[in-house]
Design an enzyme around this catalytic site. Structure first.
Site, short mmCIF file in Angstrom:
data_model
loop_
_atom_site.label_atom_id
_atom_site.label_comp_id
_atom_site.label_asym_id
_atom_site.label_seq_id
_atom_site.Cartn_x
_atom_site.Cartn_y
_atom_site.Cartn_z
N HIS A 135 43.02 48.49 35.83
CA HIS A 135 42.40 47.78 34.96
C HIS A 135 40.88 48.48 34.76
O HIS A 135 40.45 48.64 35.57
CB HIS A 135 42.46 46.15 35.05
CG HIS A 135 41.75 45.86 36.47
ND1 HIS A 135 42.48 45.81 37.52
CD2 HIS A 135 40.56 45.39 36.69
CE1 HIS A 135 41.57 45.60 38.53
NE2 HIS A 135 40.72 45.22 37.93
N HIS B 265 37.33 46.89 32.98
CA HIS B 265 36.51 46.02 32.71
C HIS B 265 35.53 46.38 31.57
O HIS B 265 34.82 47.37 31.79
CB HIS B 265 35.56 45.40 33.88
CG HIS B 265 36.23 45.01 35.04
ND1 HIS B 265 36.38 43.62 35.34
CD2 HIS B 265 36.72 45.65 36.20
CE1 HIS B 265 36.73 43.22 36.49
NE2 HIS B 265 37.04 44.63 36.83
#
Ligand code: AMP
Ligand code: ZN
Length: 138
Positions: free
Chosen positions: A101, A103
């Protein structure tokens, strides 16, 4: 950890809630539940990979096409002075969720986020050694 236990895979499958920002066949993007700043967003490939270098290059390219657009929308919506794009890989780097992922953290001048950046200088000759070791693995 198996894909079945992965909270982000569960989000993709619609089994747990997410405050979605954007979704298509490649990525899901949603607000981080524990933000560092207003608008702190996560972008994930829908397919499960744990770390950046495990994700095929072609898919990474597709993910990054989306990240640029999403980051621009966040910066405009939050009227931010800037933003950081972060990808924590591995426990030592602070990766808690083992599904790749990214950010996007909106920033404002003087917000104090990431104030400590513990930089240092290489000892004589070490910079070339380090570079050579990395090059050997490319
Ligand atoms: P990392 O330390 O890079 O693995 O970051 C994982 C991030 O996922 C943290 O910032 C968490 O706040 C966020 N997070 C964990 N669970 C959820 C969730 N259910 N919805 C949104 N964000 C989450
Ligand atoms: Zn997953």
């Amino acid at each position: 950890m198996s894909v079945e236990d992965c909270i982000f895979c569960k989000m993709v499958a619609g089994q747990i809630p997410a405050t979605k920002i954007y979704e298509d066949e490649v990525v899901l993007s949603f607000l981080d539940i524990g933000p560092i700043s207003d608008g702190h967003t996560l972008v994930i490939p829908k397919q499960h990979f744990e770390k950046l270098h495990e994700c095929p290059a072609e898919l990474l390219g597709q993910v990054f096409t989306r990240i640029g657009k999403i980051a621009g929308a966040i910066a405009t919506a939050m009227d931010s002075d800037g933003y950081n794009l972060l990808c924590n890989n591995g426990k030592a780097a602070g990766q808690l969720v083992k599904h790749l992922h990214f950010h996007i953290v909106p920033r404002s001048i003087g917000d104090g986020i990431f104030n400590r950046w513990p930089s240092f200088k290489y000892e004589e000759g070490k910079i070339e050694e380090v570079a050579a070791a990395i090059r050997k693995n490319l």
